[in-house]
Design a protein around this motif. Structure first.
Motif, PDB file in Angstrom:
ATOM      1  N   GLN B 215       0.897  -0.790  -0.106  1.00 11.32           N
ATOM      2  CA  GLN B 215      -0.081  -0.397  -0.325  1.00 11.32           C
ATOM      3  C   GLN B 215       0.769   1.050   0.269  1.00 11.32           C
ATOM      4  O   GLN B 215       1.728   1.133   0.725  1.00 11.32           O
ATOM      5  CB  GLN B 215      -0.989  -0.310   0.938  1.00 11.32           C
ATOM      6  N   GLN B 216       0.318   2.415  -0.568  1.00 11.23           N
ATOM      7  CA  GLN B 216       0.593   3.649  -0.277  1.00 11.23           C
ATOM      8  C   GLN B 216       1.432   4.358   1.062  1.00 11.23           C
ATOM      9  O   GLN B 216       0.224   4.610   1.893  1.00 11.23           O
ATOM     10  CB  GLN B 216      -0.101   4.395  -1.150  1.00 11.23           C
ATOM     11  N   ALA B 268      -4.023  -8.049  -4.169  1.00  5.99           N
ATOM     12  CA  ALA B 268      -4.488  -6.691  -3.202  1.00  5.99           C
ATOM     13  C   ALA B 268      -3.448  -5.612  -2.666  1.00  5.99           C
ATOM     14  O   ALA B 268      -3.428  -5.429  -1.344  1.00  5.99           O
ATOM     15  CB  ALA B 268      -5.435  -7.539  -2.386  1.00  5.99           C
ATOM     16  N   ARG B 270      -1.447  -4.230  -3.244  1.00  5.53           N
ATOM     17  CA  ARG B 270      -1.094  -2.694  -3.534  1.00  5.53           C
ATOM     18  C   ARG B 270      -2.035  -2.068  -2.496  1.00  5.53           C
ATOM     19  O   ARG B 270      -2.014  -0.962  -2.568  1.00  5.53           O
ATOM     20  CB  ARG B 270      -1.810  -2.652  -5.146  1.00  5.53           C
ATOM     21  N   THR B 271      -2.841  -3.173  -1.519  1.00  2.00           N
ATOM     22  CA  THR B 271      -4.003  -2.020  -0.449  1.00  2.00           C
ATOM     23  C   THR B 271      -3.725  -2.897   0.259  1.00  2.00           C
ATOM     24  O   THR B 271      -4.603  -2.583   1.391  1.00  2.00           O
ATOM     25  CB  THR B 271      -5.460  -2.087  -0.955  1.00  2.00           C
ATOM     26  N   SER B 272      -2.219  -3.549   0.821  1.00  5.95           N
ATOM     27  CA  SER B 272      -2.158  -3.974   2.296  1.00  5.95           C
ATOM     28  C   SER B 272      -0.417  -3.677   3.032  1.00  5.95           C
ATOM     29  O   SER B 272      -0.264  -2.782   2.152  1.00  5.95           O
ATOM     30  CB  SER B 272      -1.851  -5.343   1.775  1.00  5.95           C
ATOM     31  N   GLN B 411       7.277   9.364   0.613  1.00  5.63           N
ATOM     32  CA  GLN B 411       5.984   9.430   0.082  1.00  5.63           C
ATOM     33  C   GLN B 411       5.526   9.526  -1.287  1.00  5.63           C
ATOM     34  O   GLN B 411       6.029   8.109  -2.404  1.00  5.63           O
ATOM     35  CB  GLN B 411       5.170  10.617   0.897  1.00  5.63           C
ATOM     36  N   GLN B 412       6.790  10.542  -2.099  1.00  2.71           N
ATOM     37  CA  GLN B 412       7.145  10.192  -3.515  1.00  2.71           C
ATOM     38  C   GLN B 412       7.237   8.895  -3.758  1.00  2.71           C
ATOM     39  O   GLN B 412       6.840   8.631  -5.178  1.00  2.71           O
ATOM     40  CB  GLN B 412       8.235  11.608  -3.729  1.00  2.71           C
ATOM     41  N   VAL B 415       4.864   6.870  -3.814  1.00  2.80           N
ATOM     42  CA  VAL B 415       3.770   6.886  -5.150  1.00  2.80           C
ATOM     43  C   VAL B 415       4.240   6.383  -6.617  1.00  2.80           C
ATOM     44  O   VAL B 415       3.937   5.700  -7.107  1.00  2.80           O
ATOM     45  CB  VAL B 415       2.996   8.150  -5.275  1.00  2.80           C
ATOM     46  N   GLN B 418       3.529   2.879  -6.825  1.00  2.11           N
ATOM     47  CA  GLN B 418       2.557   2.574  -6.853  1.00  2.11           C
ATOM     48  C   GLN B 418       2.035   2.878  -8.438  1.00  2.11           C
ATOM     49  O   GLN B 418       1.230   1.500  -8.906  1.00  2.11           O
ATOM     50  CB  GLN B 418       1.612   3.434  -5.636  1.00  2.11           C
ATOM     51  N   LYS B 419       2.930   3.968  -9.024  1.00  4.14           N
ATOM     52  CA  LYS B 419       2.347   3.804 -10.552  1.00  4.14           C
ATOM     53  C   LYS B 419       2.868   3.195 -10.988  1.00  4.14           C
ATOM     54  O   LYS B 419       2.409   2.112 -11.998  1.00  4.14           O
ATOM     55  CB  LYS B 419       3.137   5.911 -10.318  1.00  4.14           C
ATOM     56  N   LEU B 422       0.941  -0.065 -10.269  1.00  2.00           N
ATOM     57  CA  LEU B 422      -0.772  -0.278 -11.297  1.00  2.00           C
ATOM     58  C   LEU B 422      -0.302  -0.114 -12.662  1.00  2.00           C
ATOM     59  O   LEU B 422      -1.153  -0.025 -13.465  1.00  2.00           O
ATOM     60  CB  LEU B 422      -1.127   1.243 -10.546  1.00  2.00           C
ATOM     61  N   GLN B 424       1.540   2.446 -14.479  1.00  2.00           N
ATOM     62  CA  GLN B 424       1.222   3.163 -14.986  1.00  2.00           C
ATOM     63  C   GLN B 424       1.842   4.010 -15.366  1.00  2.00           C
ATOM     64  O   GLN B 424       2.082   4.677 -16.554  1.00  2.00           O
ATOM     65  CB  GLN B 424      -0.353   4.626 -14.404  1.00  2.00           C
TER      66      GLN B 424
END
Lengths: 314, 442, 285
Positions: B215-216, B268, B270-272, B411-412, B415, B418-419, B422, B424
């Motif tokens: 997760q982020q 999941a 990615r949101t854990s 945090q950067q 992100v 995560q990109k 995902l 992206q």
């Protein structure tokens, strides 16, 4: 800057008063407001001024130190920072989406709360529940319900054969933002409803009675009588919810931490990470004042928009 | 007390005395009260020599040592040091950083628990004191795991004493591996892990063999760090410039992306966060995952786990170059720079981090002292299976980058990761973006 | 009271809607209650067991009976602290705010809207920006880690809303009623207490519930300003049910259910005060 915006002059009241009466009223008003001034500003005036002062310095630590005066540089940095504006954009979306739904659903719910229901006391107690649930528990609850692996929503929708595979509700940026907003709507619609219910109470029942006599339908009565008279209450909750929604932080911190890929990062969360966690207090203070300015502009806009149409009230 | 405090600050060369005054002056003006006098009344304890002093310590709730452990240690310390009274405050981990920062100007706390990602920030912002002289004067310093001691260091100076030692291990479901005919030895490398996952998926033993805390959140950096180390990458080069934008750093992220794309890792993930990994793993919905020590206990608890007794715990897998570090998750006890009682605070820190005390409470948290791991009593208290693997893993850890703006830089990076996860952005492009955040800091 | 006799269809419709709304509200909350009495295996299984196979009230038992200085004792203390803090906040903000609100609603003075917005703007600043200077103020006034400190802070946030909400609400009360009372010899304040406040009861109650919940729910300031059982509030106590890497959702759920009860009970008691509209007679005076 007359009082007409906040207080539409009661049509029955005297429209023009002698100057002396006005100063006497002003003095009386000052007296009545002193306790509020003491309670409100006694404690927060220093922090608010301090934050404003800090926003003109390059303060990089919580501790006192030799921080250079930079004038408006922090504000300049904010304006030039794309990350700020994407956070503002997301926050604006969150704010409009959640407040629009909360007001819309809240109006319906208020009418329902006011309707002649059996067990109305029980219904009112049930409606208070989401509002009474602490935000951090509400956020944790929705994080759990929306979980893509073991969440109740997935279980429910699959068992009802609405979906056939578990969905990742918080897994993609835009969907997650909407889900967080819905969790917020679930919690805060009751607040809106109770304020609007109080607003409904001020509508004289004989207006409805007269309309019934004239043969108006339920819908006609709602749009022609209830809605216009509810405007002032709607304004109250609209400003209230806008202030809260634009500062949204706790629910995001618990549900998504601003993710995925910053999809739910609000401006308050952005401020928290960049300014507080990294102790860039000068920059953070400037950001906070940016938030205040945006909310103020929205509030004034709402007040103008809603007040201008209520001149013919009662 | 106000005067004493100001003197204390002025003694530190890097602290500007005048601005201390100016802030206080502003305060006085704004509040219309004698701020100095008010401050004088609110100091803690008495400053005189030989008199009893009171120090305040900020600990974390519900992690590492329990509230009663800390109470016990502190009571024993006060008995041995009748001149020092210790008042403990326990807060949730999530509140710890913010509480330290908010309390710093007022000097509320003398001793604070410092996560290993904060020394750079706290040192640079003068929140915690440089206690190099005190730490270096300690006998048997080389008996501490090097990975533990470096968590309290920033630019060669000591800002605390390591206290809570933790790292991530590879956990696996022994039953699933057995069913698939995979030997645990195969999990010694990431290639082996990937191959095992392919086998497990092909044999339909589990839908998503691998999960992670992606997760982020800081959690994803912890998993990524272990992979960066394994693939021979580094976060920062010797000059402090970001070095994860090429080589091991990119390969590590590519590896994570490939796992998600090929369905070997649970989407999941990615949101854990760590807790979700425990739940997925304990429910038998994952065969392998990286996680902190605490998962061993939870996954073996039949009340919340369906795989109790089937939990394997191993050293983190090695990358192509043979390196296999675990992410460093230690915390240190630091003394705040605003503390009036630096010496008393040090006595307390020294006591809590001593081998004798740590050995005694090994059930809750493993000691920072290497020799403890050969002590049968500690082995028993810390669960033999855990201590055995901890002994080697703790020798081999990778530290997350030490930069003053770690929180926003991290945090950067979250992100960016995560990109990439995902789909992206490519790992290369995503990481290049994050590098800016690290460059801006130095 | 009312000559309105709603049609049968309308009555059926509103009851149906009430049921739908209740389900939408109770479903997530019910899941929270289930989570508070189920063990993790029940909550996490696939397919999900809606009815826990091993229900347990251990969490509630722990919260109410666990001895020693731990998170459970912290929760009990938090419950009491929160009740005190929220009640006194309501009292203070309502008492001072009602006078100010009357001024905004009925008196004319220059810059009225600006003054009101200025009051409101104190709540627009993100708390994270104010928390450090506020901490210093708390230290100076010896209010750190006291319930009084939280009361002072929360009252300062709740009062602008009392001004804003009640100011607007007072305006909706026909001014003729007040004028009639003043002709009968009431002073302005006399009319406020004898005429306006009784008529404003629905708004006042909604506002008081709102002020109560501002104090009940506030998290960040409480987190930073409190450190012991002397002043920790419920949200802080609940946040401590969670460890560094673990989320004890069952325990948080139990805490959340308990935390929701006092405001709901209050609302259930006072909802009777919100009856049905200004009667025609009152308006005509």
């Amino acid at each position: 800057m007359s009082g007409a915006v906040v207080a539409p002059a009661p049509l029955t009241g005297p429209q023009k008063r002698p100057w002396r009466v006005r100063t006497r009223e002003a003095r009386f008003a000052t007296m009545l407001l002193i306790p509020s001034v003491v309670v409100v500003f006694g404690i927060v005036l220093y922090p608010i001024l301090r934050t404003l002062y800090t926003s003109f310095f390059d303060v990089e630590s919580a501790l006192p130190g030799d921080f250079p005066f930079v004038g408006l540089e922090n504000y300049g940095k904010i304006i030039g920072d794309g990350a700020v504006w994407s956070a503002v954009g997301r926050t604006a979306y969150f704010t409009f989406f959640s407040t629009a739904l909360e007001i819309g659903l809240g109006i319906g719910l208020a009418v329902l709360l006011n309707a002649p229901l059996r067990l109305r006391w029980l219904f009112r107690a049930i409606v208070v529940l989401p509002w009474a649930l602490p935000t951090i528990v509400n956020a944790q609850m929705w994080r759990f319900i929306l979980n893509s692996e073991y969440g109740a929503l997935n279980a429910l929708l699959t068992q009802l054969h609405i979906i056939d595979t578990y969905q990742s509700w918080l897994g993609s940026p835009f969907l997650a933002l909407n889900m967080v907003a819905l969790a917020d709507v679930w919690k805060n619609t009751p607040l809106v409803a109770f304020f609007l219910l109080a607003g409904l109470q001020t509508i004289p029942s004989d207006l409805h009675e007269a309309a019934v006599v004239d043969g108006a339908s339920v819908w006609q009565r709602f749009w022609r009588i209830t809605m216009p008279l509810l405007k002032s209450s709607i304004l109250v909750v609209l400003v209230l919810r806008t202030i809260e929604a634009f500062k949204v932080f706790d629910i995001i911190y618990v549900m998504t931490r601003g993710g995925p890929a910053n999809g739910t990062q609000s401006i308050a969360y952005f401020t928290y990470v960049r300014a507080f966690s990294d102790q860039n207090f000068g920059y953070g203070s400037a950001l906070s004042y940016l938030i205040v300015i945006v909310i103020l502009v929205l509030a004034v806009f709402y007040i103008r928009a809603l007040r201008s149409t209520t001149a013919n009230e009662i | 007390m106000a005067a004493a405090r100001r003197d204390g600050m002025a003694m530190r060369p890097d602290h500007n005395h005048n601005l201390t005054m100016s802030r206080r002056g502003f305060l006085t003006a704004a509040m219309g009260v004698g701020a100095g006098a008010a401050l004088a009344a609110c100091g803690s304890g008495s400053g005189g020599s030989g008199a009893k002093v009171t120090i305040r310590a900020l600990h974390q709730q519900q992690a590492g040592y329990s509230a009663s452990d800390i109470q016990g240690m502190t009571a024993a310390f006060m008995k041995a040091n009748p001149n020092i009274k210790v008042e403990n405050t326990l807060v949730a981990y999530d509140a710890l950083h913010d509480k330290i920062v908010a309390a710093a100007p007022a000097g509320t706390y003398d001793v604070v628990l410092m996560d290993c990602i904060w020394p750079a920030e706290f040192a640079k912002k003068h929140i915690v004191a440089d206690i190099s002289a005190k730490v270096k004067g300690l006998s048997g310093l080389d008996g501490i795991f090097p990975g533990a001691i470096e968590t309290a260091q920033y630019q060669g100076k000591y800002y605390g004493m390591p206290w809570l030692l933790d790292t991530k291990y590879l956990f696996y479901n022994t039953e699933m591996l057995q069913k698939a005919g995979i030997k645990p030895d195969q999990l010694a490398t990431w290639d082996g892990v990937k191959a095992a996952a392919q086998t497990l998926k092909a044999k339909n033993i589990v839908q998503y063999p691998i999960t992670g805390s992606w997760q982020q959140a800081e959690a994803v950096i912890c998993d990524y760090a272990a992979l960066v180390g394994a693939f021979g990458g580094r976060f920062l080069d010797d000059a402090g410039k970001p070095a994860f934008t090429s080589g091991g750093g990119v390969q590590a992220l590519q590896f994570m992306v490939d796992l998600v794309k090929s369905g070997l890792a649970n989407p999941a993930a990615r949101t854990s966060v760590e807790d979700d990994v425990v739940k997925t793993f304990s429910q038998g919905n994952a065969a392998m995952a990286l996680n902190w020590t605490f998962m061993y206990g939870l996954a073996n608890d039949p009340k919340q786990s369906k795989i109790a007794g089937k939990v394997g715990m191993a050293h983190t897998p090695a990358g192509p170059g043979g390196k296999a570090p675990g992410v460093n998750g230690a915390s240190a006890l630091a003394i705040t720079s605003g503390s009036q009682h630096q010496d008393a605070a040090w006595e307390y820190v020294k006591y809590l981090t001593s081998k004798a005390v740590q050995d005694k409470f090994a059930t809750s948290s493993l000691p920072i002292w290497k020799a403890s791991y050969d002590d049968p009593a500690v082995q028993k208290a810390g669960t033999p299976a855990v201590v055995a693997v901890a002994k080697t893993q703790l020798q081999d850890m990778i530290l997350r980058p030490q930069v003053a703006n770690y929180n926003s830089a991290s945090q950067q990076l979250q992100v960016s990761i995560q990109k990439a996860l995902l789909g992206q952005e490519t790992p290369q492009a995503a990481l290049a973006e994050a590098a800016n955040a690290f460059t801006a800091s130095s | 009271m009312s000559a309105l006799t709603p049609s049968r269809r309308y009555r059926v419709f509103v009851h149906l809607m009430a049921v739908v709304v209740s389900v939408l509200i109770l479903a997530p909350f019910g899941w929270l209650v289930i989570a508070s009495i189920a063990n993790d295996n029940d909550l996490l299984s696939k397919p999900l067991h809606w009815i826990p196979q091993h229900p347990t009230f251990d969490r509630y038992l722990q919260i109410f009976t666990a001895q020693g200085d731990n998170v459970f004792a912290g929760f009990r203390a938090g419950l009491l602290n929160s009740v005190i803090v929220a009640s006194v906040t309501v009292l203070v903000s309502t008492v001072v705010g009602v006078f100010g609100a009357y001024a905004f609603a009925r008196l004319r003075f220059r810059g009225r809207r600006a003054v009101l917005l200025f009051f409101l703007s104190t709540y627009m600043v993100p708390p994270i920006a104010l928390v450090i200077p506020m901490y210093l103020v708390m230290v100076q006034l010896h209010l750190l880690d006291t319930t009084l400190g939280l009361i002072v802070v929360y009252s300062s946030f709740a009062t602008p809303f009392v001004l804003w909400i009640m100011g607007n609400y007072f305006q909706t009360i026909p001014v003729e009623l007040e004028e009639a009372a003043r002709i009968d010899g009431c002073s302005r304040l006399g009319a406020l207490f004898r005429v306006i406040l009784p008529l404003a009861r629905p708004g006042l109650l909604a506002m008081m519930l709102f002020a109560f919940l501002i104090a009940w729910d506030e998290f960040l300031y409480a987190l930073i300003f409190t450190s012991t059982a002397a002043s920790k509030t419920i949200p802080v106590a609940i946040s401590e049910f969670t460890g560094r890497y673990t989320t004890n959702f069952g325990l948080q759920a139990a805490g959340g259910v308990l935390a929701a009860l006092p405001p709901v009970i209050l609302a259930a008691i006072f909802q009777r005060q919100i009856v049905g509209g200004l009667s025609g007679g009152a308006v005509k005076g």
